[in-house]
Enzyme design. Structure first.
Site, PDB file in Angstrom:
ATOM      1  CG  ASP A 163     -29.214  75.989   1.123  1.00 58.62           C
ATOM      2  OD1 ASP A 163     -28.096  77.239   2.145  1.00 58.62           O
ATOM      3  OD2 ASP A 163     -29.765  76.058   0.670  1.00 58.62           O
ATOM      4  CE  LYS A 164     -32.925  69.935   9.091  1.00 58.65           C
ATOM      5  NZ  LYS A 164     -34.059  70.289  10.132  1.00 58.65           N
TER       6      LYS A 164
END
Length: 351
Positions: A163-164
């Site tokens: 995830d970012k």
């Protein structure tokens, strides 16, 4: 044509809900397959599992039910039997993007390990892993393409994603053999992936396993929820172990048996212990502790230091694609994570 799995696995992709009101004119054709003249009758979903690599049957069935897959321009069911010369089309809202032609960008990379076959990167927070909707540039993949081009090497994609705002280890194949060998290990869940997470509250058991299908929340597709009855979503299993208890928060080690979108974040939320700082999953609210101003100021200071979910991909273990020897890599927690952890340790010691 693009690899369908890039669209179906993307965090911004549709959930393929059959009730979605999608305008056909807004869809883009990703695949058009002419069934061979000698083909024996075969179920549509089974046919596509064979033809579209790395896409699960369950995900394809959802796409068919959502009328993103048609036979001879007509919507059908997953068990529809294909006949010779039928035309199967897969149309999605995303425009066709060739993921092999990701644009190179000189983005700084933290190279953790590298040899002739693999590249391990220690991904920082606030960096999208792969181009997708609204993020076609400025991603880790763009930086990898640039880095590999300096060595005269092509880009074979990312074997997995983070995830970012999740930090930690991510492995990248440097040749076709490495891509295929790593891909099979991820597909069969034989990769050993360990994450460290700081979660709210006192986790009751010292160790345990969370099982529950993960599906996109109907009110916000960016958020994953656990469907205990398995009526929709994908099978997901997370094993956890408590590493440190800090009265208000707990440091846990999580091992993924499966690798689903937001798996640890959604599973720990379901357990009643959202990740510290994880806003979409309720982690920016005080779950445990008093409402006195001193405590509120302390927690807010921790949020300021760590303005993201407290999740780090700490280690990766797998069979090396060249000779199949087992290799294990382990990274250190990033500074923002360790600083907040140290502050909690001091707080519970002196309060």
């Amino acid at each position: 044509m693009s690899d369908l799995t890039e669209i179906l696995d993307d965090e911004q992709s549709l959930s393929f809900n059959p009730t979605d009101d999608d305008d056909d004119e807004m869809l883009h054709e990703h695949h058009r397959i002419l069934v061979d003249g000698g083909q024996e009758p075969i179920r549509l979903d089974k046919f596509l599992v064979i033809r579209l690599h790395r896409v699960t049957r369950n995900r394809l069935q959802n796409a068919i039910k959502g009328e993103f897959v048609k036979v001879n321009e007509k919507a059908v069911k997953p068990n529809h039997l294909l006949r010779p010369h039928d035309v199967v089309t897969v149309c999605l809202p995303e425009p066709v993007r060739d993921m092999k032609n990701v644009e190179p960008e000189a983005i700084p990379l933290s190279i953790f390990y590298e040899d002739d076959d693999i590249l391990l990167i220690n991904k920082p927070a606030n960096l999208v892993a792969h181009p997708a909707s609204e993020n076609w540039s400025g991603t880790l993949a763009n930086g990898v393409v640039h880095y590999l081009q300096q060595q005269g090497l092509p880009f074979f994609g990312l074997s997995h994603r983070l995830d970012k705002d999740t930090t930690g280890l991510l492995v990248v194949p440097k040749n076709e053999n490495a891509r295929d060998k790593l891909g099979k290990q991820f597909f069969h869940h034989t990769i050993e992936r360990t994450y460290y997470a700081l979660v709210w509250g006192e986790v009751k058991e010292d160790k345990g396993t969370i099982r529950g299908h993960l599906a996109r929340w109907k009110n916000d597709r960016r958020i994953m929820i656990v469907e205990e009855d398995g009526s929709r979503g994908k099978h997901a299993v997370t094993h956890y172990q408590v590493l440190k208890r800090l009265r208000y928060v707990t440091l846990v080690k999580c091992n993924l048996e499966t690798g689903r979108t937001h798996q640890i974040r959604a599973h720990m939320k379901h357990l009643g212990h959202p990740l510290f700082g994880d806003a979409p999953y309720g982690g920016t609210r005080i779950i445990k502790g008093s409402v006195f101003s001193k405590y509120l100021a302390f927690v807010q200071n921790c949020f300021d230091i760590l303005p993201r979910q407290a999740l780090h991909a700490k280690s990766l273990g797998f069979k090396h694609p060249k000779d199949e020897r087992w290799v294990q890599f382990e990274s250190e927690l990033p500074e923002d994570f360790t600083t907040v952890l140290e502050r909690w340790e001091k707080y519970v010691k002196y309060v």
